[in-house]
Design a protein around this motif. Structure first.
Motif, PDB file in Angstrom:
ATOM      1  N   GLY A  21      -2.515   9.232  14.433  1.00 45.03           N
ATOM      2  CA  GLY A  21      -2.243  10.644  15.300  1.00 45.03           C
ATOM      3  C   GLY A  21      -3.323  11.619  14.968  1.00 45.03           C
ATOM      4  O   GLY A  21      -4.512  11.163  15.003  1.00 45.03           O
ATOM      5  N   SER A  22      -3.326  12.712  14.759  1.00 48.90           N
ATOM      6  CA  SER A  22      -4.389  13.833  14.675  1.00 48.90           C
ATOM      7  C   SER A  22      -4.908  13.564  13.356  1.00 48.90           C
ATOM      8  O   SER A  22      -6.018  14.215  12.873  1.00 48.90           O
ATOM      9  CB  SER A  22      -3.452  15.125  14.838  1.00 48.90           C
ATOM     10  N   PRO A  82     -10.962   6.053  16.397  1.00 46.09           N
ATOM     11  CA  PRO A  82      -9.878   6.488  16.883  1.00 46.09           C
ATOM     12  C   PRO A  82      -8.802   5.543  17.630  1.00 46.09           C
ATOM     13  O   PRO A  82      -7.681   5.522  17.329  1.00 46.09           O
ATOM     14  CB  PRO A  82     -10.075   7.699  17.907  1.00 46.09           C
ATOM     15  N   GLU A  83      -9.447   4.262  18.195  1.00 49.50           N
ATOM     16  CA  GLU A  83      -8.567   3.658  18.727  1.00 49.50           C
ATOM     17  C   GLU A  83      -7.779   2.679  17.689  1.00 49.50           C
ATOM     18  O   GLU A  83      -6.638   2.327  17.768  1.00 49.50           O
ATOM     19  CB  GLU A  83      -9.463   2.518  19.526  1.00 49.50           C
ATOM     20  N   ILE A 119     -12.619   1.005  26.903  1.00 47.65           N
ATOM     21  CA  ILE A 119     -13.389   1.335  25.782  1.00 47.65           C
ATOM     22  C   ILE A 119     -14.780   1.220  25.497  1.00 47.65           C
ATOM     23  O   ILE A 119     -15.452   2.273  25.162  1.00 47.65           O
ATOM     24  CB  ILE A 119     -12.244   0.642  24.535  1.00 47.65           C
ATOM     25  N   ARG A 126      -5.498   4.661  15.885  1.00 42.99           N
ATOM     26  CA  ARG A 126      -4.579   5.536  16.622  1.00 42.99           C
ATOM     27  C   ARG A 126      -3.174   5.915  16.220  1.00 42.99           C
ATOM     28  O   ARG A 126      -2.733   6.834  16.488  1.00 42.99           O
ATOM     29  CB  ARG A 126      -4.377   4.249  18.046  1.00 42.99           C
ATOM     30  N   ASP A 127      -2.766   5.059  15.371  1.00 41.87           N
ATOM     31  CA  ASP A 127      -1.255   5.053  14.678  1.00 41.87           C
ATOM     32  C   ASP A 127      -1.267   6.324  13.757  1.00 41.87           C
ATOM     33  O   ASP A 127      -0.451   7.178  13.493  1.00 41.87           O
ATOM     34  CB  ASP A 127      -0.851   4.025  13.807  1.00 41.87           C
ATOM     35  N   TYR A 146      -8.778  -3.479  29.347  1.00 44.65           N
ATOM     36  CA  TYR A 146      -8.746  -2.401  28.240  1.00 44.65           C
ATOM     37  C   TYR A 146      -9.917  -2.307  27.572  1.00 44.65           C
ATOM     38  O   TYR A 146     -10.332  -1.197  27.360  1.00 44.65           O
ATOM     39  CB  TYR A 146      -7.358  -2.573  27.535  1.00 44.65           C
ATOM     40  N   ARG A 171      -6.468  11.138  12.397  1.00 46.69           N
ATOM     41  CA  ARG A 171      -7.556  10.393  12.385  1.00 46.69           C
ATOM     42  C   ARG A 171      -8.784  11.170  12.336  1.00 46.69           C
ATOM     43  O   ARG A 171      -9.897  10.938  11.783  1.00 46.69           O
ATOM     44  CB  ARG A 171      -7.734   9.537  13.491  1.00 46.69           C
ATOM     45  N   TYR A 172      -8.530  12.815  13.047  1.00 49.90           N
ATOM     46  CA  TYR A 172      -9.827  13.375  13.082  1.00 49.90           C
ATOM     47  C   TYR A 172     -10.189  13.856  11.584  1.00 49.90           C
ATOM     48  O   TYR A 172     -11.225  14.104  11.211  1.00 49.90           O
ATOM     49  CB  TYR A 172      -9.661  14.665  13.849  1.00 49.90           C
TER      50      TYR A 172
END
Lengths: 332, 263, 304
Positions: free
Chosen positions: A303-304, A296-297, A58, A300-301, A54, A306-307
């Motif tokens: 969601g959007s 972003p990894e 990445i 991750r939690d 994994y 993070r942007y």
């Protein structure tokens, strides 16, 4: 990149802190720096085995972004051209390979050659008339071109329209079939290393200095006999080549491409990678690439959300630490 | 023998305002010429026309026989005309040496491929660029322990000299100095006069300077041209200019008047 | 459809579309005039206006009804809200950067744009939010073509705002000061003009116009989404450039020209709605390369 021309003892005021920045003060001898590079390389080489499949995927993605960030760094960080449509070159590389290998049955290596040529042509066609514009206009024009490429990719038959191209064949190199994630990891690692070496050599050359002259004071540079349009075009084209090569390998890595990967969002991610870590400095740019991929990894939690975190981060960096996250080192 | 620089009928205007009108002006080979005039006379604009930054509406600019009017600034420099700026414009965050090395860009040709592959020709060229820059710096009297410093951290007088070294690195035949003495101490001005003479004597470069310091102008110039409101009102030897009633009238009321009249 | 009908219909469409572009282009051009910066986030102020208007509408629809009055009140509310937001952005993000290298302030503007976009993205999870005031489908018949009231209202509102702006700029003291600052900022300061205040007023007005356009667009097209500012920003920039960046009448003219070009452009066989944007961008690039000063701008050499 500090230009060494003899003495640079503790009393002298160095013109530019070395590319290592603050880290350069801990690693203050060439030997220490070489050891650091060897250690980093060693870690990167054993990474797939040490960190698992994994993490390998990445990291491969991070290396792809590093390559593209290095290319965009030449355009933005060295030559000072705000390119908001860099994903267009990424697309040129990916679609050249995608179309030529699937529709026309060419080999990957033939296709990537065409991809690079196509990128150069695109760079000349786009850059030629527009690089003489002032920077605000240039930013929007490059954005426009990025959109034109994306819309074209979305609507043309040959690019597979909105669904893109699938089933791209993975390449063979002297009997080695590059197909597994680990294979691609090492390919991207090699490309990143080449990309770094090329950037370093360019930065320390006549052309690299010309970029800085033009960037710091265009008129004074012209007065010194430097054709600023030609110099900017060189940066733009070299950036395009990086983008196309990245795109080409991206296409065979995922064996499928679609217009979503070449949007304005993508261009801004590349730009963020260049700016966040430290524009114009190679370690900073690579750090930025890793932040943009790993961030972003880790977030991750969210969601959007993070942007938004990234966007706010970019704004804060520009306002309070425009030199980027990488430590600057002591002030002159 | 044709003049090195030959300007005729030069007219320039911005948005309807006339800046230069029918300027006639020539510089002989190996000459040191000064361009003076009250503030706003158009002197720097004339420089900008010669160096290709402004495009005059009418006129001719001949340099060693070649027509310069349509050339871009970098082409003008490549043809052999170099300049310094009124407010020192050294490249910030770059070393003194790198600043001067910029002058050699137009005399060299190594490109991206040469740089990436570190071809022998490219490496030799880099050596040459470095050497030439070093020689120019020594010529203007900047010692090597300053070469690695950020150019903008140098003392003002040294910065001015670095700018001259940078212009010299372009291997010019004509050097345009825009107010090179502004802000210099008396001692530095004397050194400047020496330097300008050496530029002409040892390097064979003709010099045109814009200057307000009248004693400096009188001591170094072989010829003086006077510009007022965009019109060339007088040209001649320093002595002739001092006695010229038109010049005196142009300066009347300005701070330079006393200086001109007193000499 | 006969040719005249087609032309007439596209003319109407073009003028309506052009009104949007003009309103947003005005903000771009005004801000450029006083701070010489292309506010990259301007398109997203339009988007914020749509959201603010929608918010106001949702809150007030109970009180003033979900019809014309509701929309009008929402537009005014959005104008005020976005105007204030514009001033805040200018104070926080642009004012500190005016002395920084050009590249830095451009990236900052980009960052502001991304913050606005991603905030809306987070709020809506990327979905299209329906915004449907009860405006009916009635209209009038002008010969063979049908113009509905929404289109008339839109064009009229846009025209009113533009006239209002023009009066403000030419008749009031603030307006005169704005023009002075855009011609020569340093000189204006020496003449005693409070340049910071003028910049703030300019941002307020420009943003308010964008906000109005956004609300009206949302009500007209029936939905809002986080990404709607992106395209309009580029189109508005194109309009401002066509008309001559920095010129207020230029932005109005440029907006209408672009609207008409797009409407008529879509009738060219082959240029469907997907290619419409490519068409507009191509116009932009051609204008910038061949006549960067636009229709009403002056061809001028920059003084060094």
């Amino acid at each position: 990149m500090a230009l060494s021309s003899g003495s640079s003892g503790p009393q002298s005021v160095e013109a530019r802190p070395s590319a290592w920045g603050g880290l350069g003060e801990i690693l203050d001898t060439p030997t220490k720096r070489r050891i650091a590079i060897v250690v980093i390389l060693a870690v990167m080489i054993v990474a797939p085995i040490a960190f698992g499949p994994y993490a390998t995927v990445i990291l491969t993605n991070a290396l792809l972004y590093a390559i593209l960030a290095l290319g965009l760094n030449i355009v933005v960080g060295y030559a000072g051209l705000l390119d908001l449509g860099y994903a267009a070159f990424f697309a040129v590389g990916a679609y050249s390979v995608g179309i030529l290998t699937t529709t026309f049955g060419w080999t990957f290596w033939e296709a990537i050659t065409v991809a690079v040529i196509a990128a150069i042509v695109a760079g000349v066609v786009i850059g030629g008339p527009t690089l003489r514009l002032r920077s605000d206009y240039l930013a929007i024009v490059t954005l426009g071109f990025g959109e034109i490429v994306r819309i074209a990719a979305r609507n043309l038959q040959i690019t597979g329209g909105a669904s893109g191209i699938i089933g791209i064949q993975q390449p063979w190199l002297f009997g080695w079939h590059i197909a597994t994630p680990t294979d691609f990891y090492y390919v991207f690692l090699a490309l990143a290393i080449i990309g770094i070496l090329v950037s370093v050599r360019l930065a320390n050359s006549r052309l690299g200095r010309a970029w800085l002259y033009v960037r710091h004071d265009e008129d004074a540079a012209e007065a010194m006999g430097i054709d600023r349009v030609r110099v900017k075009l060189a940066a733009y084209i070299i950036g395009a080549i990086y983008g196309a090569i990245g795109g080409a390998f991206f296409a065979v890595n995922f064996t499928a491409i679609s217009p979503q990967s070449f949007s304005f969002q993508q261009s801004t991610l590349f730009l963020m990678a260049v700016v966040l870590g430290g524009m114009g400095k190679i370690p900073g740019v690579i750090l930025g690439a890793f932040i943009v991929v790993l961030g972003p990894e880790l977030l991750r939690d969210l969601g959007s959300f993070r942007y938004l975190v990234f966007a706010v981060g970019l704004l804060l960096i520009m306002l309070y630490r425009p030199s980027g996250i990488w430590p600057m080192g002591s002030r002159r | 023998m044709t003049a090195l620089l030959d300007i005729s009928g030069l007219s320039l205007s911005f948005a309807g305002n006339s800046v230069l009108q029918g300027v006639e002006f020539a510089i002989e080979r190996g000459a040191i010429v000064s361009l003076i005039g009250p503030n706003g006379a158009g002197k720097t604009s004339l420089f900008n026309c010669i160096t290709g930054f402004y495009k005059p509406q009418r006129g001719r600019i001949g340099f060693d026989g070649a027509e310069m009017l349509r050339l871009k600034p970098w082409q003008v420099t490549q043809a052999g005309i170099a300049r310094t700026f009124q407010n020192v414009r050294l490249f910030r965050q770059m070393s003194v040496l790198e600043n001067v090395m910029s002058g050699q860009h137009c005399r060299t040709s190594a490109g991206a491929i040469g740089a990436i592959l570190r071809l022998p020709a490219q490496r030799r060229e880099e050596e040459r660029i470095r050497d030439c820059a070093g020689r120019c710096l020594r010529f203007v009297g900047i010692s090597s322990d300053e070469w690695d410093r950020d150019a903008t951290t140098l003392a003002y007088g040294h910065q001015r000299r670095v700018e001259i070294a940078r212009a010299l690195a372009t291997e010019p035949r004509l050097l345009l100095l825009d107010e090179p003495a502004a802000g210099l101490t008396k001692g530095e001005k004397t050194e400047l006069v020496e330097l300008i003479r050496r530029i002409r004597d040892e390097r064979g470069v003709s010099v045109l300077l814009i200057e307000h310091d009248t004693s400096l102008v009188m001591s170094i110039s072989e010829r003086v041209s006077v510009l007022d409101h965009g019109v060339m009102i007088a040209q001649g030897s320093p002595r002739q200019i001092q006695a010229d009633p038109r010049v005196i009238e142009a300066y009347l009321g300005s701070e330079d008047a006393e200086a001109v009249l007193a000499l | 459809m006969t040719l005249t009908t087609l032309i007439a219909q596209q003319l109407v469409n073009g003028l309506v579309l052009g009104s949007f572009y003009a309103l947003v282009a005005l903000g771009y051009t005004m801000v450029f005039g006083v701070v010489k910066l292309l506010n990259f986030a301007h398109g997203d102020l339009y988007m914020t206006g749509a959201f603010a208007g929608f918010g106001a509408f949702s809150l007030l629809a109970g009180g003033v009804g979900a019809g014309w009055l509701g929309v009008a009140v929402s537009v005014v509310a959005a104008m005020i809200a976005v105007g204030i937001l514009g001033v805040i952005i200018e104070r926080i993000a642009y004012a500190p950067m005016l002395k920084a290298p050009r590249l830095s302030i451009l990236i900052t503007a980009l960052a502001v744009s991304l913050v606005l976009q991603n905030s809306a993205l987070t709020l809506t999870s990327g979905q299209f939010i329906p915004f449907s005031p009860r405006l009916g489908f009635a209209g009038i018949n002008l010969g063979p073509i049908f113009i509905n009231f929404k289109q008339i209202a839109l064009a009229a509102a846009a025209a009113a705002l533009m006239v209002g702006l023009e009066l403000f700029v030419s008749r009031t003291q603030y307006g005169r000061a704005m023009r002075a600052v855009s011609v020569d900022k340093d000189m204006s300061e020496l003449m005693g003009i409070d340049v910071n205040r003028i910049i703030a007023v300019t941002f307020f007005l420009g943003s308010a116009l964008a906000g109005a356009a956004g609300t009206m667009a949302g009500a007209y097209y029936g939905s809002i989404n986080y990404f709607m500012g992106f395209l309009i920003g580029l189109k508005a920039f194109t309009a401002a450039v066509i008309g001559g960046i920095g010129s207020i009448p230029g932005a109005m003219l440029g907006g209408l020209v672009l609207g008409l070009l797009e409407s008529f452009g879509t009738t060219i066989p082959g240029v469907g709605s997907e290619w419409k944007d490519v068409f507009s961008f191509s116009v932009l690039i051609l204008v910038l390369v061949f006549k960067p000063t636009g229709l009403l701008g002056k061809s001028e050499q920059e003084r060094m």
